[in-house]
Scaffold this motif. Structure first.
Motif: not given
Ligand code: NAI
Length: 269
Positions: A197-224
């Protein structure tokens, strides 16, 4: 849309830092659903001042507390019960911090003092929140306590480093304390394992965008989203989930059950 799910309920919501925070959305939804509550965050986070806007919007009192300090937590529960006029029905733990992540330390070069701090802030604080409440008899019968987790507790993710262990501990505390509190007064204790989730804690992790896009692609309903997470947490605070306890509940669009998505098969096949 409001269903009045928390009408007459009192609570404590931690971790609202800015309007992206998951806790911020939970507070807005809790207000909409009729709850009264106090807001809390680490004294350091107060300096940003953003939380004052939320407090005004939700007509909520702010009680600063470092979640690693038992003394602060005692004051938080005492102040909340006094201000709200009785024991609380729900508590949200929405707290996470790793200095190793902040300083980009790789998993094979962690600073152990920071590692201990990550565990204290991100996991042990959950036990402290529960034990202090329990000792002060601060939670009403059939109350609900929820903490936010991430699937790195079960699977490895690069750059999530010591937070993976913190989340594993957090989920374990929900099981162990859920057993104790349930027997005492029916209070349930759960963790919600949320999508990136795009929050201060979330986006503080390096590579967060890849986590985010990958999970979005893998999840049938998309990221929550954070708003959807808030909706889910509200159901767990409500009387509709009185027999749900000691669980780690995935709120991730199906990500945790997917091996590979069709899109990725097509792209790599
Ligand atoms: P956030 O940065 O808005 O919230 C983290 C909060 O923890 C902040 O309000 C911060 O002030 C508070 N905090 C840090 N140290 C503290 C202390 N010693 N005492 C009291 N509060 C303290 O970010 P977000 O994403 O809303 O994080 C909330 C929870 O959700 C965390 O547990 C996080 O690990 C979890 N989560 C976040 C995901 C994401 O991708 N953003 C995914 C899954 C779980």
């Amino acid at each position: 849309m409001s269903y009045g799910l928390l009408k007459g309920k009192r609570g404590i919501i931690s971790g609202a830092l800015d309007s992206n925070s998951i806790a911020w959305k939970v507070a807005q939804r809790a207000k909409e659903e009729g709850a009264i509550f106090t807001l809390t965050n680490a004294p350091l986070a107060m300096r940003m001042g953003e939380i004052n806007k939320l407090a005004e919007e939700c007509e909520a009192k702010i009680i600063p507390a470092d979640a690693t300090s038992v003394e602060d937590l005692e004051k938080l529960y005492a102040g909340s019960m006094e201000h709200l006029g009785g024991k609380v029905d729900f508590v949200l733990h929405s707290i996470g911090m790793s200095t190793n992540i902040r300083k980009n330390r790789p998993y094979d070069d962690l600073n152990y003092e920071w590692f201990m701090k990550s565990l204290d802030v991100s996991a042990l604080s959950f036990h402290k929140m529960l034990q202090v409440a329990d000792k002060m008899n601060a939670i009403n019968d059939c109350g609900s306590v929820v903490a936010l987790s991430y699937i790195a507790a079960q699977r490895s993710f690069p750059d999530y480093t010591d937070m993976a262990q913190a989340k594993a501990m957090l989920e374990s505390i929900a099981r162990s304390y859920g057993a104790v509190y349930g027997k005492k007064n029916g209070t349930r204790v759960n963790t919600v394992s949320q999508s990136p989730t795009k929050t201060s804690a979330g986006t503080g992790i390096s590579g967060f965008n890849a986590f985010y896009e990958y999970a979005n692609e893998m999840s049938p309903l998309g990221n929550a989203t954070a708003d959807e997470c808030a909706d889910y947490v509200i159901t767990l605070f409500s009387d509709l989930t009185k027999k749900v306890t000691m669980q780690n509940l995935f709120h991730d669009g199906g990500f945790s059950c997917v091996g590979i998505s069709e899109g990725i098969v097509n792209r790599m096949g």
